[in-house]
Design a protein around this motif. Structure first.
Motif, PDB file in Angstrom:
ATOM      1  N   ASP A  19      13.298   7.948   3.401  1.00 21.46           N
ATOM      2  CA  ASP A  19      13.052   8.342   3.058  1.00 21.46           C
ATOM      3  C   ASP A  19      11.718   8.509   2.182  1.00 21.46           C
ATOM      4  N   PRO A  20      11.193   9.837   2.218  1.00 14.88           N
ATOM      5  CA  PRO A  20       9.518  10.252   2.186  1.00 14.88           C
ATOM      6  C   PRO A  20       9.191   9.164   0.813  1.00 14.88           C
ATOM      7  N   ALA A  21      10.370  10.023  -0.218  1.00 17.36           N
ATOM      8  CA  ALA A  21      10.333   8.842  -1.893  1.00 17.36           C
ATOM      9  C   ALA A  21      10.324   7.249  -1.908  1.00 17.36           C
ATOM     10  N   LEU A  22      10.480   6.869  -0.423  1.00 17.51           N
ATOM     11  CA  LEU A  22      10.462   5.435  -0.184  1.00 17.51           C
ATOM     12  C   LEU A  22       8.926   4.415   0.650  1.00 17.51           C
ATOM     13  N   ASN A  23       9.006   5.498   2.101  1.00 18.51           N
ATOM     14  CA  ASN A  23       8.600   4.579   2.622  1.00 18.51           C
ATOM     15  C   ASN A  23       7.300   5.468   2.356  1.00 18.51           C
ATOM     16  N   PHE A  24       5.711   5.282   3.130  1.00 19.44           N
ATOM     17  CA  PHE A  24       5.012   5.443   3.791  1.00 19.44           C
ATOM     18  C   PHE A  24       4.008   5.317   5.332  1.00 19.44           C
ATOM     19  N   HIS A  25       3.356   6.612   5.502  1.00 21.60           N
ATOM     20  CA  HIS A  25       3.295   5.872   7.115  1.00 21.60           C
ATOM     21  C   HIS A  25       1.669   5.825   7.129  1.00 21.60           C
ATOM     22  N   MET A  26       1.063   4.777   7.509  1.00 17.39           N
ATOM     23  CA  MET A  26      -1.028   4.743   7.981  1.00 17.39           C
ATOM     24  C   MET A  26      -0.766   5.314   8.883  1.00 17.39           C
ATOM     25  N   VAL A  27      -2.344   5.245   9.359  1.00 20.27           N
ATOM     26  CA  VAL A  27      -2.670   6.029  10.593  1.00 20.27           C
ATOM     27  C   VAL A  27      -3.606   4.780  11.044  1.00 20.27           C
ATOM     28  N   LEU A  28      -3.124   3.743  11.936  1.00 25.07           N
ATOM     29  CA  LEU A  28      -4.642   3.055  12.623  1.00 25.07           C
ATOM     30  C   LEU A  28      -5.662   2.931  13.146  1.00 25.07           C
ATOM     31  N   GLU A  29      -6.891   2.817  13.577  1.00 20.03           N
ATOM     32  CA  GLU A  29      -8.024   3.047  14.007  1.00 20.03           C
ATOM     33  C   GLU A  29      -7.756   1.764  14.465  1.00 20.03           C
ATOM     34  N   PRO A  30      -9.024   2.146  15.336  1.00 20.51           N
ATOM     35  CA  PRO A  30      -9.601   0.217  16.558  1.00 20.51           C
ATOM     36  C   PRO A  30      -9.989  -0.050  15.885  1.00 20.51           C
ATOM     37  N   GLY A  31      -9.642  -1.657  15.705  1.00 21.53           N
ATOM     38  CA  GLY A  31     -10.568  -2.936  14.950  1.00 21.53           C
ATOM     39  C   GLY A  31      -9.398  -2.839  13.658  1.00 21.53           C
ATOM     40  N   ASP A  32      -8.543  -2.670  13.784  1.00 18.61           N
ATOM     41  CA  ASP A  32      -7.573  -2.127  12.462  1.00 18.61           C
ATOM     42  C   ASP A  32      -6.938  -3.889  12.527  1.00 18.61           C
ATOM     43  N   VAL A  33      -6.952  -4.839  11.056  1.00 24.70           N
ATOM     44  CA  VAL A  33      -5.817  -5.157  11.537  1.00 24.70           C
ATOM     45  C   VAL A  33      -4.257  -5.068  10.525  1.00 24.70           C
ATOM     46  N   GLN A  34      -3.318  -4.883  10.766  1.00 23.92           N
ATOM     47  CA  GLN A  34      -2.275  -5.146   9.850  1.00 23.92           C
ATOM     48  C   GLN A  34      -1.422  -6.314   9.753  1.00 23.92           C
ATOM     49  N   LEU A  35      -1.614  -6.939   8.571  1.00 18.86           N
ATOM     50  CA  LEU A  35      -0.457  -7.987   7.809  1.00 18.86           C
ATOM     51  C   LEU A  35       0.443  -7.347   7.499  1.00 18.86           C
ATOM     52  N   VAL A  36       2.050  -7.907   7.877  1.00 22.35           N
ATOM     53  CA  VAL A  36       3.430  -7.191   7.829  1.00 22.35           C
ATOM     54  C   VAL A  36       4.012  -8.241   6.236  1.00 22.35           C
ATOM     55  N   HIS A  37       4.142  -8.611   5.878  1.00 25.74           N
ATOM     56  CA  HIS A  37       5.579  -9.935   5.575  1.00 25.74           C
ATOM     57  C   HIS A  37       7.395  -9.386   5.552  1.00 25.74           C
ATOM     58  N   ASN A  38       7.784 -10.589   6.682  1.00 26.06           N
ATOM     59  CA  ASN A  38       9.095  -9.074   7.399  1.00 26.06           C
ATOM     60  C   ASN A  38      10.165  -9.624   5.933  1.00 26.06           C
ATOM     61  N   HIS A  39       9.945 -10.349   5.264  1.00 27.51           N
ATOM     62  CA  HIS A  39      10.897 -10.925   4.309  1.00 27.51           C
ATOM     63  C   HIS A  39      11.089  -9.894   2.950  1.00 27.51           C
ATOM     64  N   THR A  40      10.082  -9.018   3.019  1.00 27.38           N
ATOM     65  CA  THR A  40      10.438  -8.079   1.755  1.00 27.38           C
ATOM     66  C   THR A  40       9.999  -6.567   2.281  1.00 27.38           C
ATOM     67  N   LEU A  41       9.416  -6.943   3.667  1.00 27.31           N
ATOM     68  CA  LEU A  41       9.314  -5.560   3.918  1.00 27.31           C
ATOM     69  C   LEU A  41       9.945  -4.674   5.411  1.00 27.31           C
ATOM     70  N   LEU A  42      10.226  -3.781   5.714  1.00 28.06           N
ATOM     71  CA  LEU A  42      10.436  -3.146   7.470  1.00 28.06           C
ATOM     72  C   LEU A  42       9.359  -2.417   8.078  1.00 28.06           C
ATOM     73  N   HIS A  43       9.434  -2.879   9.529  1.00 31.45           N
ATOM     74  CA  HIS A  43       8.048  -1.563   9.723  1.00 31.45           C
ATOM     75  C   HIS A  43       8.336  -0.682  10.455  1.00 31.45           C
ATOM     76  N   ASP A  44       7.437  -0.419  10.150  1.00 29.70           N
ATOM     77  CA  ASP A  44       8.325   1.746  12.257  1.00 29.70           C
ATOM     78  C   ASP A  44       7.130   1.655  12.971  1.00 29.70           C
ATOM     79  N   ARG A  45       7.902   2.157  13.895  1.00 34.15           N
ATOM     80  CA  ARG A  45       6.181   2.773  15.124  1.00 34.15           C
ATOM     81  C   ARG A  45       7.099   4.283  14.845  1.00 34.15           C
ATOM     82  N   THR A  46       6.363   5.669  15.224  1.00 33.11           N
ATOM     83  CA  THR A  46       6.927   6.822  15.449  1.00 33.11           C
ATOM     84  C   THR A  46       6.546   6.537  16.713  1.00 33.11           C
ATOM     85  N   ALA A  47       7.434   7.633  17.330  1.00 32.80           N
ATOM     86  CA  ALA A  47       7.470   8.052  18.968  1.00 32.80           C
ATOM     87  C   ALA A  47       5.847   8.315  19.281  1.00 32.80           C
TER      88      ALA A  47
END
Length: 353
Positions: A266-294
């Motif tokens: 539901d886009p009312a709950l999630n959001f998308h970000m576009v990673l760029e070369p040189g970006d470091v993303q950190l995600v806490h697995n216990h409180t977040l779920l992550h996805d990657r579009t095709a």
């Protein structure tokens, strides 16, 4: 007594966020300063001049970051105890070789937690690329394909990604708070939420530790020591039904997981970000779920989408219930997570394999 009365309480802290608000308040996005980049590069050059074995066992003492290190500690605290994610932008990966980028990432990661094995081969550095495989193969993990991953968790406290190259189109990162999904299910369908607090079998996809079954049995939601922790991969829950001793999902379980997935998407709950070369993303697995579009990749192999991944175990992480040892090997902070099977030896593959 109502169904909700038997459930853990609704959670109203920084981890219970909604996607549109995150898009408006991008305090989670910060940039590496020139001084921080310079000290990362200096530490990386020292390690890069030595053998690979040294790079595979980095500690903060091996990779001194007097400026960036304290800021990483604050970011780690926000990931573990706050909103659950962060994005740091600006590593000059286009000017570094693949090996240099990997060493820089490993060095930064050493300040955040202990690197854990991500597969049966003991790789503590993962290469997220399309390997031309299909998730229809029960021994293939979805990150090795170009397919959408769907919302899930990884088997470590924190997952870190370093973006090296982006796809021709797609391949965007999506995040949703599993705490917010819990709260919404609790308000709407507490009867279904109860199914997600019961043990469920999840396929190990052929990576089986000594003495364990080819699946683990952990509830999607776990309430322990005042914390709500999630562990989830819908495709692997369903593929676990291939084992003779695993029962089919009941209609009520299917309805519960369908609602869970609908809320995640539901886009009312999630959001998308576009990673760029040189970006470091950190995600806490216990409180977040992550996805990657095709995604659609470039024809030129040298241009194709490529991210590096770390699974990290910080000593400062929350306590987890004993049942997590089925998947994490241990529940001791700093020593848990990852995949260890017979013959596993920890290694750093500096090339995608």
């Amino acid at each position: 007594m109502t169904a909700a009365a038997t459930l853990p309480p609704e959670i109203n802290d920084a981890s219970a966020w909604y996607g549109p608000a995150m898009l408006q308040d991008q305090s989670w996005l910060t940039h590496f300063t020139p001084d921080e980049v310079a000290e990362v590069e200096a530490a990386m050059r020292r390690i890069a001049s030595g053998p690979d074995a040294v790079a595979a066992q980095l500690t903060p003492a091996d990779f001194p970051l007097p400026i960036l290190g304290p800021r990483l500690a604050g970011i780690r605290a926000e990931v573990l105890d706050g909103r659950g994610f962060a994005l740091l932008r600006g590593l000059p990966v286009k000017h570094w070789s693949l090996r240099e980028s990997a060493i820089a990432f490993l060095g930064i990661g050493s300040h955040l937690g202990s690197a854990r094995s991500q597969n049966a081969r003991g790789h503590i550095l993962g290469h997220v690329r399309d390997m031309g495989l299909s998730s229809n193969d029960p021994n293939v993990r979805i990150y090795q394909t170009h397919e959408r991953q769907t919302f899930h968790t990884d088997s470590a406290d924190i997952v870190g990604l370093l973006c090296l190259q982006v796809a021709k189109s797609g391949g965007h990162s999506a995040l949703v708070s599993s705490v917010t999904v819990f709260n919404e299910m609790r308000r709407r369908r507490p009867d279904l939420l109860a199914h997600l607090l019961a043990p469920i079998e999840t396929d190990r996809r052929g990576e089986v530790p000594v003495g364990e079954k080819p699946y683990f049995t952990i509830p999607t939601y776990n309430w322990h020591d005042g914390h709500l922790s999630a562990i989830y991969q819908r495709q692997y829950i369903e593929s676990a039904r291939r084992f003779d001793d695993v029962a089919p999902l009941t209609p009520e379980q299917v309805e519960a997981y369908d609602l869970f997935d609908a809320l995640c998407n539901d886009p009312a709950l999630n959001f998308h970000m576009v990673l760029e070369p040189g970006d470091v993303q950190l995600v806490h697995n216990h409180t977040l779920l992550h996805d990657r579009t095709a995604f659609e990749d470039w024809d030129d192999p040298a241009q194709r989408r490529h991210l590096l991944r770390l699974w990290l175990a910080p000593k400062q992480a929350r306590s987890l219930p004993p049942v997590f040892a089925q998947r994490y090997g241990s529940v001791t902070p700093g020593e848990r997570g990852g995949i260890i099977v017979p013959g596993t030896q920890l290694t750093v593959p500096f090339e995608a394999v």
